[in-house]
Design an enzyme around this catalytic site. Sequence first.
Site, PDB file in Angstrom:
ATOM      1  NE  ARG A  95       0.356   5.194   7.292  1.00  0.00           N
ATOM      2  CZ  ARG A  95       0.194   3.944   6.890  1.00  0.00           C
ATOM      3  NH1 ARG A  95      -1.025   3.456   6.684  1.00  0.00           N
ATOM      4  NH2 ARG A  95       1.251   3.176   6.657  1.00  0.00           N
ATOM      5  CB  CYS A 106      -2.346   2.098   0.091  1.00  0.00           C
ATOM      6  SG  CYS A 106      -2.342   0.288  -0.059  1.00  0.00           S
TER       7      CYS A 106
END
Length: 279
Positions: A176, A234
């Site tokens: 990611r 995050c």
Amino acid sequence: MGTLMDVSALNARMASGQRTVLLDVRWALGDPDGRAHYLREHIPGAVYVDLPTELAEPAEPARGRHPLPPAEKLQGAARRWGVCEGDTVVAYDDAGSTSAARLWWMLRNAGFGTAYLLDGGLPAWRRAGFPLRGGLEQAAPGDVTLTGGGMPVIDAAEAAGWAARGVLLDARAGERYRGEIEPVDPRAGHIPGAVSAPTTGNLDDVGRFLPTEELRVRFARLGVDAATPTAVYCGSGVTAAHEIAALEIAGFSAALFPGSFSEWSNDASRPVATGPEPG
């Protein structure tokens, strides 16, 4: 203040009758059935905490997928969980503390210093052969008073320039960060200048936190030291709390960007970098 409690210490507390508030925070991206898992089996005495509704406000583009709730909402929830002044709270999950850390961080931010993560969580409890129980448990109402501002936070504007003055860690999975996949947020990639530091690197092969010295080495390799300001993000501010816990175990403090990449990527005016380098 502590960070971790192991299963033997928790079992000893429970056996000796020391007051301990156990909170089950089972939740994971892609698995909405934490409550069902809890009802099937949990550590005796544990109260279930629903992360999306009790540890977050509804998603909104300007604040991300899991905005932090106001202190009064957290206080009301903590009282429902049975938390009283002076209690010891132990939070756990079954995913290496990656969701339980959200609760740990929020309680610490709210001025509650005696909150711990159960190291290894439910799997460690099972391996030790300690008892489990099914069904719903409810606690007598607590009386805890919670505030806010106990932990450092940054906003998107500060995150944009953080790498110029310190270390900005991206706690998401490497793919990611690199922009190879993005299952939930509008754009793929990372905040320019951020360093990839997946939370999985904080744990051993059975989901316990690495020893202090190993975590210190890990974060030193990522550019963290006591003199360098460190911040973490995050996807939505959940697993970043896990990274902050690992940093604390290693002896470092760090700020949280609560909106994280879900907030950042919703603003088309903010740049996104891809690839393995900070950019």
